[in-house]
Write a protein that holds these residues in place. Structure first.
Motif, mmCIF file in Angstrom:
data_model
loop_
_atom_site.group_PDB
_atom_site.id
_atom_site.type_symbol
_atom_site.label_atom_id
_atom_site.label_comp_id
_atom_site.label_asym_id
_atom_site.label_seq_id
_atom_site.Cartn_x
_atom_site.Cartn_y
_atom_site.Cartn_z
ATOM 1 N N ASN A 181 0.827 -1.211 0.000
ATOM 2 C CA ASN A 181 0.000 0.000 0.000
ATOM 3 C C ASN A 181 0.857 1.255 0.000
ATOM 4 O OD1 ASN A 181 -2.846 -0.688 -0.082
ATOM 5 N ND2 ASN A 181 -2.535 -1.697 1.889
ATOM 6 N N PHE A 182 1.950 1.227 0.736
ATOM 7 C CA PHE A 182 2.869 2.367 0.751
ATOM 8 C C PHE A 182 3.465 2.598 -0.630
ATOM 9 C CE2 PHE A 182 7.324 3.787 1.128
ATOM 10 C CZ PHE A 182 7.131 5.047 1.692
ATOM 11 N N LEU A 183 3.902 1.532 -1.291
ATOM 12 C CA LEU A 183 4.552 1.666 -2.594
ATOM 13 C C LEU A 183 3.576 2.059 -3.698
ATOM 14 C CD1 LEU A 183 6.956 -1.419 -2.540
ATOM 15 C CD2 LEU A 183 7.547 0.986 -2.153
ATOM 16 N N LEU A 184 2.339 1.589 -3.602
ATOM 17 C CA LEU A 184 1.394 1.763 -4.709
ATOM 18 C C LEU A 184 0.436 2.932 -4.533
ATOM 19 C CD1 LEU A 184 0.502 -1.987 -5.393
ATOM 20 C CD2 LEU A 184 2.260 -0.573 -6.463
ATOM 21 N N ALA A 185 0.542 3.649 -3.431
ATOM 22 C CA ALA A 185 -0.367 4.770 -3.180
ATOM 23 C C ALA A 185 -0.303 5.787 -4.319
ATOM 24 C CB ALA A 185 -0.011 5.451 -1.861
ATOM 25 N N GLY A 186 -1.457 6.089 -4.892
ATOM 26 C CA GLY A 186 -1.533 7.086 -5.951
ATOM 27 C C GLY A 186 -1.105 6.606 -7.315
ATOM 28 N N ILE B 38 -5.527 -8.367 -6.268
ATOM 29 C CA ILE B 38 -6.583 -7.697 -7.035
ATOM 30 C C ILE B 38 -7.021 -6.419 -6.312
ATOM 31 C CG2 ILE B 38 -8.980 -7.895 -7.818
ATOM 32 C CD1 ILE B 38 -8.358 -10.916 -8.267
ATOM 33 N N GLU B 39 -7.213 -6.516 -5.010
ATOM 34 C CA GLU B 39 -7.625 -5.346 -4.228
ATOM 35 C C GLU B 39 -6.570 -4.241 -4.272
ATOM 36 O OE1 GLU B 39 -8.496 -6.761 -0.328
ATOM 37 O OE2 GLU B 39 -10.195 -7.989 -0.979
ATOM 38 N N LEU B 40 -5.309 -4.622 -4.382
ATOM 39 C CA LEU B 40 -4.224 -3.650 -4.456
ATOM 40 C C LEU B 40 -4.141 -2.980 -5.833
ATOM 41 C CD1 LEU B 40 -1.457 -5.668 -2.591
ATOM 42 C CD2 LEU B 40 -2.331 -3.425 -1.877
ATOM 43 N N GLY B 41 -4.857 -3.531 -6.803
ATOM 44 C CA GLY B 41 -4.818 -2.970 -8.153
ATOM 45 C C GLY B 41 -3.752 -3.566 -9.042
ATOM 46 N N VAL B 42 -3.194 -4.700 -8.629
ATOM 47 C CA VAL B 42 -2.178 -5.374 -9.436
ATOM 48 C C VAL B 42 -2.830 -5.957 -10.693
ATOM 49 C CG1 VAL B 42 -0.574 -7.333 -9.470
ATOM 50 C CG2 VAL B 42 -0.709 -5.851 -7.457
ATOM 51 N N LYS B 43 -2.180 -5.773 -11.834
ATOM 52 C CA LYS B 43 -2.751 -6.239 -13.095
ATOM 53 C C LYS B 43 -2.394 -7.674 -13.412
ATOM 54 C CE LYS B 43 -3.305 -5.117 -17.985
ATOM 55 N NZ LYS B 43 -3.046 -4.112 -19.051
ATOM 56 N N ARG B 44 -1.156 -8.088 -13.033
ATOM 57 C CA ARG B 44 -0.749 -9.465 -13.348
ATOM 58 C C ARG B 44 0.212 -9.973 -12.283
ATOM 59 N NH1 ARG B 44 1.686 -6.216 -16.472
ATOM 60 N NH2 ARG B 44 0.012 -6.296 -18.005
ATOM 61 N N VAL B 45 0.308 -11.292 -12.206
ATOM 62 C CA VAL B 45 1.247 -11.935 -11.294
ATOM 63 C C VAL B 45 2.124 -12.878 -12.107
ATOM 64 C CG1 VAL B 45 -0.473 -13.703 -10.693
ATOM 65 C CG2 VAL B 45 1.491 -13.321 -9.185
ATOM 66 N N LEU B 46 3.417 -12.840 -11.822
ATOM 67 C CA LEU B 46 4.390 -13.716 -12.471
ATOM 68 C C LEU B 46 4.683 -14.886 -11.554
ATOM 69 C CD1 LEU B 46 6.599 -14.414 -14.592
ATOM 70 C CD2 LEU B 46 8.113 -12.830 -13.351
ATOM 71 N N MET B 47 4.627 -16.089 -12.097
ATOM 72 C CA MET B 47 4.904 -17.256 -11.267
ATOM 73 C C MET B 47 5.588 -18.365 -12.055
ATOM 74 S SD MET B 47 1.043 -18.850 -10.782
ATOM 75 C CE MET B 47 0.326 -17.311 -10.213
ATOM 76 N N HIS B 48 6.274 -19.215 -11.315
ATOM 77 C CA HIS B 48 6.889 -20.427 -11.853
ATOM 78 C C HIS B 48 6.240 -21.667 -11.239
ATOM 79 C CE1 HIS B 48 10.048 -23.263 -13.091
ATOM 80 N NE2 HIS B 48 10.044 -23.710 -11.850
ATOM 81 N N GLY B 49 5.668 -21.498 -10.068
ATOM 82 C CA GLY B 49 5.136 -22.625 -9.307
ATOM 83 C C GLY B 49 5.947 -22.819 -8.047
ATOM 84 N N ILE B 50 5.336 -23.400 -7.044
ATOM 85 C CA ILE B 50 5.954 -23.460 -5.721
ATOM 86 C C ILE B 50 7.213 -24.311 -5.701
ATOM 87 C CG2 ILE B 50 4.592 -25.423 -4.863
ATOM 88 C CD1 ILE B 50 4.451 -23.877 -2.172
ATOM 89 N N ASN B 51 7.288 -25.337 -6.539
ATOM 90 C CA ASN B 51 8.478 -26.188 -6.566
ATOM 91 C C ASN B 51 9.480 -25.622 -7.557
ATOM 92 O OD1 ASN B 51 10.422 -28.250 -6.749
ATOM 93 N ND2 ASN B 51 8.893 -29.796 -6.192
ATOM 94 N N LYS B 52 10.475 -24.914 -7.052
ATOM 95 C CA LYS B 52 11.435 -24.231 -7.913
ATOM 96 C C LYS B 52 12.347 -25.218 -8.652
ATOM 97 C CE LYS B 52 14.872 -23.528 -4.249
ATOM 98 N NZ LYS B 52 15.670 -22.526 -3.504
ATOM 99 N N ASP B 53 12.419 -26.451 -8.170
ATOM 100 C CA ASP B 53 13.250 -27.458 -8.829
ATOM 101 C C ASP B 53 12.526 -28.145 -9.983
ATOM 102 O OD1 ASP B 53 15.437 -27.040 -7.104
ATOM 103 O OD2 ASP B 53 14.501 -28.312 -5.582
ATOM 104 N N TRP B 54 11.233 -27.897 -10.116
ATOM 105 C CA TRP B 54 10.455 -28.451 -11.216
ATOM 106 C C TRP B 54 10.389 -27.444 -12.353
ATOM 107 C CZ3 TRP B 54 5.401 -30.958 -8.902
ATOM 108 C CH2 TRP B 54 5.763 -32.001 -8.033
ATOM 109 N N SER B 55 10.071 -27.939 -13.541
ATOM 110 C CA SER B 55 9.842 -27.047 -14.673
ATOM 111 C C SER B 55 8.446 -26.443 -14.573
ATOM 112 C CB SER B 55 9.973 -27.818 -15.982
ATOM 113 O OG SER B 55 8.870 -28.717 -16.127
ATOM 114 N N VAL B 56 8.184 -25.431 -15.402
ATOM 115 C CA VAL B 56 6.836 -24.871 -15.464
ATOM 116 C C VAL B 56 5.829 -25.953 -15.838
ATOM 117 C CG1 VAL B 56 5.366 -23.245 -16.705
ATOM 118 C CG2 VAL B 56 7.622 -22.528 -15.946
ATOM 119 N N LEU B 57 6.228 -26.845 -16.743
ATOM 120 C CA LEU B 57 5.328 -27.948 -17.127
ATOM 121 C C LEU B 57 4.993 -28.811 -15.917
ATOM 122 C CD1 LEU B 57 6.767 -29.095 -20.587
ATOM 123 C CD2 LEU B 57 4.508 -28.131 -20.147
ATOM 124 N N ASP B 58 5.998 -29.103 -15.088
ATOM 125 C CA ASP B 58 5.758 -29.918 -13.890
ATOM 126 C C ASP B 58 4.829 -29.210 -12.904
ATOM 127 O OD1 ASP B 58 7.449 -31.971 -14.767
ATOM 128 O OD2 ASP B 58 9.215 -31.016 -13.889
#
Length: 210
Positions: free
Chosen positions: A109-114, A142-162
């Motif tokens: 909220n501090f960073l995104l104000a205004g 969504i409530e913060l007004g973020v347009k998109r989220v970047l993710m790989h998945g929780i298991n960083k040792d797996w591929s995106v497909l996994d």
């Protein structure tokens, strides 16, 4: 399909643009996952991207390591956001977490104000969020007004497909309320296969073109 090239400064920007990218995430220090680039780099990248009609998003991250920031660091980040906007930047990438791996709402909220007119991406800090709070976190973004989220998945040792089953759960839950962009090991050789497995059309990477 929309391809975002993760760029460390301006060195390969013209090269990547010629290969058909649609957006650039501009960083410094990719060895630590990316930090805020200098104003000079931002200015030059903005000129290159504008002349080629390519979108430009700037990473706001004062250091490598975790995503738990002190008030001093948040003040630095807010100043860097304002400086980037002064250069004409309309897209910002950031992410803040609490020590117990939830979204730091106070920091965000501090960073995104205004900044309602600025396009915000929440970066792969999302992957570090406690799994018990992932869906709640999407609602908070969504409530913060973020347009998109970047993710790989929780298991960083797996591929995106996994990680596709996990990622698709979030996409299904969002039902179009926020964009999901996936990244991590995506190349021209595998992006078509990933696009068939993951229910998004936005892909991110340092090697997404060749």
């Amino acid at each position: 399909m929309k391809l975002e090239f993760c760029a460390e400064n301006c060195t390969k920007l013209a090269w990547a643009i010629k290969r058909g990218i649609h957006r650039v995430e501009l960083c410094d220090n990719l060895a630590v996952g990316g930090t805020t680039p200098s104003i000079g780099v931002i200015r030059q990248a903005q000129a290159i991207c504008e002349s080629n009609q390519v979108e430009l998003a700037v990473m706001i991250r004062p250091r490598g390591g975790d995503f738990c920031y002190s008030q001093d660091e948040l003040s630095i980040m807010r100043f860097d956001i304002e400086q980037a906007i002064d250069q004409g930047i309309k897209q910002i990438v950031l992410g803040c977490l609490t020590p117990d791996f939830r979204i730091d709402l106070s920091a965000c909220n501090f960073l995104l104000a205004g900044l309602e007119e600025i396009d915000i991406t929440f970066h792969m800090a999302f992957d570090r969020i406690d799994p018990n709070y992932k869906f709640q976190s999407l609602d908070q973004l969504i409530e913060l007004g973020v347009k998109r989220v970047l993710m790989h998945g929780i298991n960083k040792d797996w591929s995106v497909l996994d990680n596709a089953v996990e990622i698709n759960r979030y996409i299904s839950y969002l039902a179009g309320r926020m964009e999901v962009m996936v990244g991590g090991g995506i190349t021209p050789g595998n992006v078509a296969y990933i696009a068939q497995a993951v229910e998004t059309s936005i892909f991110h990477g340092t090697k997404i073109v060749e």
